[in-house]
Design an enzyme around this catalytic site. Structure first.
Site, mmCIF file in Angstrom:
data_model
loop_
_atom_site.group_PDB
_atom_site.id
_atom_site.type_symbol
_atom_site.label_atom_id
_atom_site.label_comp_id
_atom_site.label_asym_id
_atom_site.label_seq_id
_atom_site.Cartn_x
_atom_site.Cartn_y
_atom_site.Cartn_z
ATOM 1 N N ARG A 1 -11.709 -9.498 -0.611
ATOM 2 C CA ARG A 1 -10.963 -9.212 0.608
ATOM 3 C C ARG A 1 -10.704 -7.713 0.724
ATOM 4 O O ARG A 1 -10.317 -7.053 -0.224
ATOM 5 C CB ARG A 1 -9.643 -9.971 0.592
ATOM 6 C CG ARG A 1 -8.739 -9.699 1.809
ATOM 7 C CD ARG A 1 -7.633 -8.724 1.472
ATOM 8 N NE ARG A 1 -6.577 -8.667 2.485
ATOM 9 C CZ ARG A 1 -5.573 -7.819 2.479
ATOM 10 N NH1 ARG A 1 -5.445 -6.952 1.489
ATOM 11 N NH2 ARG A 1 -4.668 -7.821 3.444
ATOM 12 N N THR B 1 0.809 -1.212 0.000
ATOM 13 C CA THR B 1 0.000 0.000 0.000
ATOM 14 C C THR B 1 0.849 1.272 0.000
ATOM 15 O O THR B 1 1.811 1.379 0.762
ATOM 16 C CB THR B 1 -0.904 0.006 1.240
ATOM 17 O OG1 THR B 1 -1.693 -1.180 1.242
ATOM 18 C CG2 THR B 1 -1.801 1.230 1.271
ATOM 19 N N GLY C 1 -8.504 -4.804 2.770
ATOM 20 C CA GLY C 1 -7.327 -4.630 3.603
ATOM 21 C C GLY C 1 -7.481 -3.495 4.590
ATOM 22 O O GLY C 1 -8.567 -2.928 4.778
#
Length: 331
Positions: free
Chosen positions: A187, A158, A189
């Protein structure tokens, strides 16, 4: 950008040194705002955000991004979004939108999947086909790790940007990510979770003789999302910094938090700007902290000069507990 707006950018936790990443962070710093910086990184294939995002186990791109402002603790995030060039812009728009307030409806903090994509279209953000977000590098990374699913990942993580206005003491922070390679579809994060990926907060303190001092923090994180979420990473660090009345070094506050809250073996990193103001006196500190091999970053200072940081860490040479590097610089 005016010299009262201090901005810092990082290129994500990395397992290998690549000097070009820090130079790209330098360029992103020059664009003037958290939103613009993230938008620039989302265009560059080598970063794990926007175009260049990692592929899911189903060979698709699912981006996520978040934005936060110290003004009213405004927050917005999008996740599992596959048809928008710049998810960070959508996140910021969501944080500041008055659409729900005008209709006396509950303002959502996070939009995901089709709902996030519909919101982007409705508000005229540039869209694309999901295939347009798939880069050659992402395809190669997918093939590489598909056959090494039990081995550690050595990919980028990220990206983030933070800023503080030294006149108003307001701060902003944001992240953008494609998530970890081979992630399960759907999913989310840490970027999407309130308090984990970003935090920006301004606090005032009563001093003797009716005086008031201020402290502002802007922070963003990168690394293993699930571990960062469990630790409430950015908000947890920010709260300890803002609560400190004993003058503890900010680097030591961060080190103690990591020691207490982060799971053993998890990868993490982040950058923070912290401003303290009393009367006409102002102190500004930049911190970079991580346990990955390399975390590239850049800061645009009050003199409008950009400083580049190529922070590296060798766990085999580290004797501290926890094993990480925390660097602090007075701006």
């Amino acid at each position: 950008m005016s010299n009262c707006e201090i901005i810092a950018v990082h290129g994500g936790a990395c397992a290998k040194f690549d000097a070009s990443l820090a130079e790209d962070c330098r360029f992103a710093c020059g664009t003037g705002t958290v939103e613009n910086a993230l938008t620039d990184l989302e265009r560059i294939e080598k970063f794990n955000c926007g175009f260049g995002s990692h592929l899911t186990i189903d060979q698709e791109v699912e981006c996520e991004a978040s934005y936060m402002s110290s003004k009213n603790l405004s927050f917005g995030a999008v996740g599992a979004i596959s048809n928008v060039f710049h998810p960070s812009r959508v996140a910021r728009h969501l944080a500041h939108s008055n659409w729900w307030k005008q209709r006396r409806l509950l303002h959502p903090l996070i939009l995901v999947g089709r709902g996030a994509e519909k919101y982007a279209v409705k508000n005229d953000f540039p869209t694309c086909t999901p295939e347009e977000l798939v880069s050659k590098a992402a395809k190669e990374s997918f093939e590489k790790y598909l056959h090494r699913m039990l081995h550690p990942y050595d990919t980028h993580d990220t990206v983030g940007a933070i800023s503080i206005n030294t006149n108003t003491m307001n701060s902003e922070s944001g992240t953008s990510s494609g998530g970890i390679v081979l992630k399960h579809s759907g999913r989310l994060g840490h970027s999407c979770v309130y308090g984990s990926g970003t935090w920006s907060e301004r606090r005032q303190y009563e001093e003797p003789f009716d005086q008031v001092s201020e402290r502002t923090i802007s922070i963003c994180s990168t690394g293993h999302g699930e571990s960062l979420v469990k630790a409430d990473f950015c908000r947890g660090i920010a709260t300890r910094v803002l609560d400190d009345e004993e003058g503890i070094m900010y680097s030591e506050i961060i080190r103690e938090f990591i020691h207490e809250k982060m799971e053993h073996g998890s990868r993490y990193g982040g950058i923070a700007l912290i401003a303290d103001k009393f009367k006409d006196r102002m102190s500004l500190e930049f911190l970079i902290f991580h346990n990955c091999r390399y975390l590239p970053a850049a800061v645009r200072c009050r003199d409008n000069q950009i400083r580049v940081f190529e922070s590296q860490f060798d766990p085999d040479q580290c004797t501290t507990d926890p094993k990480c590097v925390i660097e602090s610089f007075i701006m």
